[in-house]
Design a protein around this motif. Structure first.
Motif, short mmCIF file in Angstrom:
data_model
loop_
_atom_site.label_atom_id
_atom_site.label_comp_id
_atom_site.label_asym_id
_atom_site.label_seq_id
_atom_site.Cartn_x
_atom_site.Cartn_y
_atom_site.Cartn_z
N MET A 235 0.83 -1.21 0.00
CA MET A 235 0.00 0.00 0.00
C MET A 235 0.87 1.26 0.00
N THR A 236 1.92 1.24 0.80
CA THR A 236 2.82 2.39 0.86
C THR A 236 3.41 2.69 -0.51
N ILE A 237 3.78 1.64 -1.24
CA ILE A 237 4.32 1.83 -2.60
C ILE A 237 3.22 2.35 -3.53
N VAL A 238 2.06 1.70 -3.47
CA VAL A 238 0.95 2.06 -4.35
C VAL A 238 0.54 3.52 -4.13
N ASP A 239 0.53 3.94 -2.86
CA ASP A 239 0.10 5.33 -2.55
C ASP A 239 0.98 6.37 -3.22
N LYS A 240 2.22 6.00 -3.52
CA LYS A 240 3.13 6.95 -4.16
C LYS A 240 2.94 7.01 -5.67
N LYS A 241 2.22 6.04 -6.24
CA LYS A 241 2.08 5.98 -7.70
C LYS A 241 1.04 6.99 -8.18
N ASP A 242 1.11 7.31 -9.49
CA ASP A 242 0.12 8.25 -10.03
C ASP A 242 -1.22 7.54 -10.28
N ALA A 243 -2.23 8.33 -10.60
CA ALA A 243 -3.59 7.80 -10.74
C ALA A 243 -3.69 6.75 -11.84
N LEU A 244 -2.96 6.96 -12.93
CA LEU A 244 -3.01 6.01 -14.04
C LEU A 244 -2.54 4.63 -13.60
N GLU A 245 -1.41 4.63 -12.91
CA GLU A 245 -0.86 3.37 -12.40
C GLU A 245 -1.87 2.71 -11.46
N ARG A 246 -2.45 3.52 -10.59
CA ARG A 246 -3.41 2.95 -9.63
C ARG A 246 -4.68 2.43 -10.32
N ASN A 247 -5.01 3.03 -11.46
CA ASN A 247 -6.18 2.54 -12.18
C ASN A 247 -5.90 1.26 -12.94
N THR A 248 -4.69 1.15 -13.47
CA THR A 248 -4.42 0.02 -14.38
C THR A 248 -3.71 -1.15 -13.70
N ILE A 249 -2.95 -0.88 -12.68
CA ILE A 249 -2.15 -1.97 -12.10
C ILE A 249 -2.68 -2.45 -10.76
N LEU A 250 -2.63 -1.62 -9.76
CA LEU A 250 -2.93 -2.08 -8.41
C LEU A 250 -3.39 -0.87 -7.61
N ASN A 251 -4.43 -1.04 -6.83
CA ASN A 251 -4.82 0.03 -5.91
C ASN A 251 -5.39 -0.56 -4.63
N GLU A 252 -5.84 0.30 -3.74
CA GLU A 252 -6.27 -0.20 -2.43
C GLU A 252 -7.49 -1.10 -2.51
N MET A 253 -8.23 -1.06 -3.62
CA MET A 253 -9.40 -1.91 -3.78
C MET A 253 -9.08 -3.21 -4.52
N SER A 254 -7.83 -3.38 -4.93
CA SER A 254 -7.46 -4.62 -5.62
C SER A 254 -7.59 -5.80 -4.65
N LEU A 255 -7.99 -6.94 -5.21
CA LEU A 255 -8.13 -8.13 -4.38
C LEU A 255 -6.80 -8.78 -4.10
N CYS A 256 -6.66 -9.32 -2.91
CA CYS A 256 -5.50 -10.18 -2.66
C CYS A 256 -5.93 -11.33 -1.77
N VAL A 257 -5.09 -12.34 -1.73
CA VAL A 257 -5.40 -13.55 -0.97
C VAL A 257 -4.34 -13.73 0.11
#
Lengths: 280, 280
Positions: A198-220
């Motif tokens: 999450m710390t890494i993702v929070d630093k990314k821009d909106a495009l990256e968060r939309n296409t790759i991974l964001n706080e709503m992405s699923l994980c197991v």
């Protein structure tokens, strides 16, 4: 003969019948205990095998090949490792040392997290490169594992994240001393791993968060795979930072963006989120 | 309880101690025999377990869940599968059927080719998506597996290629009849797999052959992994088409373009090609 024997997921009875027969007849049996952890104390293992075990710590495995392999040309010596012998680079290296010394060797395979991870229902063949997530400290926060998760996501592959284990780590203060002092063992939890991602993702821009991974992405999140107390939870990355799966070992999977209906059906057991129309 | 038990790489003693204890006490034990093959005849397994086994062919596993799971709520029933239970989609599906019927289940993990492939010295964590190479016939020559090998190569990941197995395949002529006739079992060899890959590569343009894969690219052929007769050979793709590794099962690995020095040192055992300055 030198035997490198996989113990599987860590319960004493997870050893194969072939492995057990060899353990019983060896002159010396070493137990490697720092690349993973057993699900039981050493004494329980010794009682089950009916023989004593020699503990092999990091120093002995990485620098003590001579000691472990001594006499293995004439008598049988075994090194027991949790999981499968080829799960950790250090064991591959150990086999090369045996070869160098012209000691004949045999490997007894077993389950490891690398294939047992299939228990969450994500298809094994769709996993891409595996990443290791290291503990961060105040000054050292490596994040190159994120690029591999990213690449797998872009290529629609699942990512298995192996979480850091600190066993017999010298304290920073004792690093330069002759007599080392050791930190208490630590095992990264899925919550800690999710927090670092999450710390890494929070630093990314909106495009990256939309296409790759964001706080709503699923994980197991998985804990104690293969044990009776095994737990599997599917959650968003954000919620995984607050998910407590109990005792170690933990593993985390970041699924591919496209999930097969059979995978969805299997994962649905482990969450209240309605996966069928979830799209992250 | 319904138990799905992995037999590991196929020798009777590759079962775990835990798995063997369960097999001995079950009311019924089925042996699944079509997604992989055992390294020994069924009779040898029955003698080792001290009990009879019921053979489960494709029809029974894929359509006979009711029959296999009958009574598993009250007594213990096991289904034995070669490798690990989560190696094949069909077993994941089987667990979902058990859940649907509210039959409690437990999985006993074991080694499978998905982790034992590490025996060639290529690091497991660097494998990308796994591909399956199907037998071609005169009219049906699917080549989508090449795109996955391509993607792994572009991303510097190794590719494990699982080779086709034809067991209890109906003859084309009997497909429409009520009484099916079956073809003799076939197991794809590394030579056949390399030949099919070569056929695809030969159709590509020079740029593709320079950057992705060509006849001089290295590959690793493996046969009977985990057995005493295990063989590993490193060769060029072209030469692999003429490499005979003997009896099944075979697997093929297309390594990443960049190989770690430790991987190179390990692979060097299996070839006369000087790998250190080889660059394909």
């Amino acid at each position: 003969m030198f035997y490198l024997i996989g113990l599987g997921l860590g319960d004493p009875t997870d050893i194969t019948v072939k492995g057990l027969e060899i353990v019983k007849r060896c002159a010396r049996v070493y137990l490697e205990m720092y690349t993973s952890i057993l699900g039981c104390p050493q004494e329980e293992l010794e009682a089950f095998y009916g023989r004593p075990l020699l503990l092999a710590d990091r120093d002995l495995v990485e620098q003590g090949a001579d000691e472990i392999l001594a006499g293995a040309g004439e008598e049988d010596v075994a090194l027991l490792v949790v999981g499968d012998p080829f799960g950790a680079t250090t064991h591959t290296d150990f086999i090369l040392r045996a070869k160098e010394k012209k000691v004949p060797y045999k490997v007894i395979h077993n389950a490891s997290i690398m294939n047992a991870i299939g228990c969450c229902g994500l298809q094994l063949y769709k996993f891409g490169e595996t990443v290791s997530i290291p503990y961060w400290d105040e000054t050292w926060k490596p994040d190159s594992f994120y690029d591999k998760i990213r690449l797998n996501r872009l290529n629609n592959m699942h990512t298995l994240c192996l979480l850091d284990i600190k066993v017999k780590e010298p304290t920073p203060e004792s690093l330069t001393r002759r007599r080392k002092e050791y930190q208490p063992p630590r095992f990264m939890t899925v919550a800690e791993a999710a927090q670092q991602i999450m710390t890494i993702v929070d630093k990314k821009d909106a495009l990256e968060r939309n296409t790759i991974l964001n706080e709503m992405s699923l994980c197991v999140g998985l804990a104690r795979v293969g044990h009776d107390s095994q737990r599997i939870v599917v959650n968003t990355l954000r919620k995984m930072t607050q998910t407590d799966l109990g005792a170690p070992l933990h593993s985390l999977v970041i699924p591919a963006k496209e999930i097969h209906p059979l995978e969805t059906e299997f994962l649905q057991q482990y969450t209240t989120i309605k996966l069928e129309d979830y799209n992250h």
